[in-house]
Design a protein around this motif. Sequence first.
Motif, PDB file in Angstrom:
ATOM      1  N   ILE A 167       0.854  -1.111   0.231  1.00 55.42           N
ATOM      2  CA  ILE A 167       0.073   0.020  -0.035  1.00 55.42           C
ATOM      3  C   ILE A 167       0.938   1.286  -0.012  1.00 55.42           C
ATOM      4  CG2 ILE A 167      -2.013  -1.060   1.049  1.00 55.42           C
ATOM      5  CD1 ILE A 167      -1.276   0.635   3.355  1.00 55.42           C
ATOM      6  N   ALA A 168       2.140   1.118   0.056  1.00 55.52           N
ATOM      7  CA  ALA A 168       2.921   2.256   0.180  1.00 55.52           C
ATOM      8  C   ALA A 168       3.284   2.892  -0.994  1.00 55.52           C
ATOM      9  CB  ALA A 168       4.264   1.869   0.671  1.00 55.52           C
ATOM     10  N   ASP A 169       3.638   4.187  -1.231  1.00 55.01           N
ATOM     11  CA  ASP A 169       3.890   4.836  -2.203  1.00 55.01           C
ATOM     12  C   ASP A 169       5.459   4.695  -2.565  1.00 55.01           C
ATOM     13  OD1 ASP A 169       1.373   6.222  -3.129  1.00 55.01           O
ATOM     14  OD2 ASP A 169       1.227   6.521  -1.330  1.00 55.01           O
ATOM     15  N   PHE A 170       6.157   4.628  -1.432  1.00 46.61           N
ATOM     16  CA  PHE A 170       7.646   4.301  -1.587  1.00 46.61           C
ATOM     17  C   PHE A 170       8.141   3.757  -0.616  1.00 46.61           C
ATOM     18  CE2 PHE A 170       7.118   8.238   0.741  1.00 46.61           C
ATOM     19  CZ  PHE A 170       8.118   8.298   1.718  1.00 46.61           C
ATOM     20  N   TYR A 171       9.371   2.963  -0.647  1.00 46.86           N
ATOM     21  CA  TYR A 171       9.943   2.228   0.289  1.00 46.86           C
ATOM     22  C   TYR A 171      11.539   2.719   0.489  1.00 46.86           C
ATOM     23  CZ  TYR A 171       6.191  -0.805  -0.741  1.00 46.86           C
ATOM     24  OH  TYR A 171       4.921  -1.563  -1.028  1.00 46.86           O
ATOM     25  N   ALA A 188      21.332   3.032   1.509  1.00 45.67           N
ATOM     26  CA  ALA A 188      20.083   3.025   1.405  1.00 45.67           C
ATOM     27  C   ALA A 188      19.353   3.753  -0.035  1.00 45.67           C
ATOM     28  CB  ALA A 188      19.631   4.098   2.578  1.00 45.67           C
ATOM     29  N   PHE A 189      18.463   3.385  -0.225  1.00 43.79           N
ATOM     30  CA  PHE A 189      17.781   3.954  -1.721  1.00 43.79           C
ATOM     31  C   PHE A 189      16.197   3.986  -1.188  1.00 43.79           C
ATOM     32  CE2 PHE A 189      21.336   1.156  -2.555  1.00 43.79           C
ATOM     33  CZ  PHE A 189      22.036   1.917  -3.537  1.00 43.79           C
ATOM     34  N   ILE A 190      15.793   5.249  -2.169  1.00 47.01           N
ATOM     35  CA  ILE A 190      14.154   5.349  -2.136  1.00 47.01           C
ATOM     36  C   ILE A 190      13.827   4.742  -3.436  1.00 47.01           C
ATOM     37  CG2 ILE A 190      12.402   7.122  -2.301  1.00 47.01           C
ATOM     38  CD1 ILE A 190      14.306   8.945  -1.112  1.00 47.01           C
ATOM     39  N   VAL A 191      12.792   3.713  -3.189  1.00 41.85           N
ATOM     40  CA  VAL A 191      12.223   2.946  -4.413  1.00 41.85           C
ATOM     41  C   VAL A 191      11.007   3.217  -4.441  1.00 41.85           C
ATOM     42  CG1 VAL A 191      11.785   0.847  -5.293  1.00 41.85           C
ATOM     43  CG2 VAL A 191      13.851   1.193  -3.850  1.00 41.85           C
ATOM     44  N   ASP A 192      10.498   3.822  -5.506  1.00 40.99           N
ATOM     45  CA  ASP A 192       9.002   4.253  -5.677  1.00 40.99           C
ATOM     46  C   ASP A 192       8.376   2.924  -5.889  1.00 40.99           C
ATOM     47  OD1 ASP A 192       8.770   7.029  -5.400  1.00 40.99           O
ATOM     48  OD2 ASP A 192       9.813   7.268  -7.446  1.00 40.99           O
ATOM     49  N   ALA A 193       6.683   3.041  -5.419  1.00 35.84           N
ATOM     50  CA  ALA A 193       5.909   1.757  -5.470  1.00 35.84           C
ATOM     51  C   ALA A 193       5.679   1.176  -7.100  1.00 35.84           C
ATOM     52  CB  ALA A 193       4.838   1.764  -5.007  1.00 35.84           C
ATOM     53  N   GLY A 194       5.646   2.143  -8.053  1.00 35.68           N
ATOM     54  CA  GLY A 194       5.584   1.782  -9.369  1.00 35.68           C
ATOM     55  C   GLY A 194       6.859   1.281 -10.253  1.00 35.68           C
ATOM     56  N   ASN A 195       7.970   1.406  -9.481  1.00 39.51           N
ATOM     57  CA  ASN A 195       9.134   1.142 -10.351  1.00 39.51           C
ATOM     58  C   ASN A 195       9.195  -0.412 -10.844  1.00 39.51           C
ATOM     59  OD1 ASN A 195      12.037   0.833 -10.867  1.00 39.51           O
ATOM     60  ND2 ASN A 195      12.341   2.592  -9.531  1.00 39.51           N
ATOM     61  N   PRO A 196       9.374  -0.496 -12.020  1.00 35.85           N
ATOM     62  CA  PRO A 196       9.436  -1.916 -12.755  1.00 35.85           C
ATOM     63  C   PRO A 196      10.635  -2.722 -11.960  1.00 35.85           C
ATOM     64  CG  PRO A 196       9.437  -0.034 -14.262  1.00 35.85           C
ATOM     65  CD  PRO A 196       9.571   0.573 -13.203  1.00 35.85           C
ATOM     66  N   LEU A 215       8.696  -7.828  -0.241  1.00 33.03           N
ATOM     67  CA  LEU A 215       9.100  -7.281  -1.505  1.00 33.03           C
ATOM     68  C   LEU A 215      10.184  -8.121  -2.196  1.00 33.03           C
ATOM     69  CD1 LEU A 215       9.659  -3.707  -0.003  1.00 33.03           C
ATOM     70  CD2 LEU A 215       7.460  -4.645  -0.784  1.00 33.03           C
ATOM     71  N   LYS A 216       9.968  -8.044  -3.572  1.00 31.68           N
ATOM     72  CA  LYS A 216      10.940  -9.087  -4.483  1.00 31.68           C
ATOM     73  C   LYS A 216      11.152  -7.856  -5.551  1.00 31.68           C
ATOM     74  CE  LYS A 216       8.563 -13.209  -3.728  1.00 31.68           C
ATOM     75  NZ  LYS A 216       7.878 -14.490  -4.347  1.00 31.68           N
ATOM     76  N   PHE A 217      12.759  -7.695  -5.514  1.00 36.06           N
ATOM     77  CA  PHE A 217      13.270  -7.098  -6.472  1.00 36.06           C
ATOM     78  C   PHE A 217      14.166  -7.796  -7.482  1.00 36.06           C
ATOM     79  CE2 PHE A 217      13.236  -4.927  -2.385  1.00 36.06           C
ATOM     80  CZ  PHE A 217      12.775  -3.478  -2.554  1.00 36.06           C
ATOM     81  N   ALA A 218      13.764  -7.561  -8.819  1.00 31.72           N
ATOM     82  CA  ALA A 218      14.347  -8.256 -10.020  1.00 31.72           C
ATOM     83  C   ALA A 218      14.812  -7.342 -11.022  1.00 31.72           C
ATOM     84  CB  ALA A 218      13.339  -9.356 -10.582  1.00 31.72           C
ATOM     85  N   HIS A 219      16.078  -7.020 -11.142  1.00 30.33           N
ATOM     86  CA  HIS A 219      16.778  -5.998 -12.006  1.00 30.33           C
ATOM     87  C   HIS A 219      15.952  -4.858 -11.893  1.00 30.33           C
ATOM     88  CE1 HIS A 219      19.173  -9.386 -13.353  1.00 30.33           C
ATOM     89  NE2 HIS A 219      17.810 -10.059 -13.803  1.00 30.33           N
ATOM     90  N   CYS A 220      15.602  -4.365 -10.565  1.00 33.87           N
ATOM     91  CA  CYS A 220      14.982  -3.028 -10.261  1.00 33.87           C
ATOM     92  C   CYS A 220      15.780  -1.993 -10.572  1.00 33.87           C
ATOM     93  CB  CYS A 220      14.146  -3.184  -9.146  1.00 33.87           C
ATOM     94  SG  CYS A 220      13.284  -1.770  -8.555  1.00 33.87           S
TER      95      CYS A 220
END
Length: 389
Positions: A167-171, A188-196, A215-220
Amino acid sequence: MKASIDHLALPFFDDTHRTLGRELADWAPLQQVDESDDRRACRQWVRLLGDGGWLRYCVPGSAGGALDKLDSRALVVLRETLAFHSPLADFAFAMQGLGSGAITLAGSPTQQAAYLPAVARGDKIAAFALSEPDAGSDAGAMTTRADPSDGGWALNGSKTWISNGDIADFYVTFAKTDTDAGTRGITAFIVDAGNPGLDSSEHIAVMAPHPLATLKFAHCQLAGDAQLGALNGGFKLAMQTLDIFRASVAAAALGMARRALFEAVRFSRERKMFGQTLADFQLTQAKIGEMAALIDAAALLTYRAAWLRDDSEARGAGKRITAEAAMAKMTATENAQRVIDMALQMHGGLGVKVGTKVESLYRDIRSLRIYEGATEVQQLIIGKAMLRS
């Protein structure tokens, strides 16, 4: 029903905190939120808290905050009062602060302008992504990696037990940028929720429902300006953020414990037994006395930790209050568990009936003894501090 603010007369607080506590105690009972769907309810609480101006205490004045700097005592007042009425409201408030706290501490002016005012208004929901399946208390064991890529970064790995997940807009996300350096290789990084490349769809159901996800990050792919703070300075930043909010976790436990005591006193006065009320029995009086003492003991440690942090900031001393915050968090959560258990026992069969307040408090308090550092971790922090002194 209003939360008591008598404790705000203690010298740890000033008139700003007393006014805040009085106004919030008037506001909170008037809010009506259906919490049967925790994700929908959290979004609604963020909206209400934003519209009410309470989220302005999560950010500094330069970003639309209510006070010049983050104020630990204000956070304590807010969380204790909100938790008395609704632990889910407290959760929604706390995550706005914890999820954006690292941006307050280390964000560039551009990053702060892009995120903090929106957090204060309730327009963006924040999240803090540190824990991993095999790296909870041991942050240095994290395996999520951020590698240089096309002028930015490529993020790969996973995070779990992430509050506000999906539900977050950024992580605010922590990842290894030097895999051989342990905690000294985290950024640390700011990752927006809509980031591919980010998948937050795996929800986690827990005994006291609130929004959690893996949260799963795949070549994000992240732009270079997604980096938050210094390269390889992420662990220190995470600990500084947690230091601010750890005392407020203790305050949330206090709020729940105070509500349990309130329910126990009310029930004991009303429950008829053997021609008198439950409150007339000496055993009941002794239990209520023990509950009150446990709460006050935890409260003094909690308010001390918040005051020490604010006092250090005001004097520019920059002293960390890690051990004091750990004492507060450990004592308040453990004492609250005991108080709520006694309140439930006093209610007899009604105590375990789903839908009663003490039953929900019993579920709500349990996670506080684990998140943001389990009790055993707090014991280690305190013990090491004593051995160094």
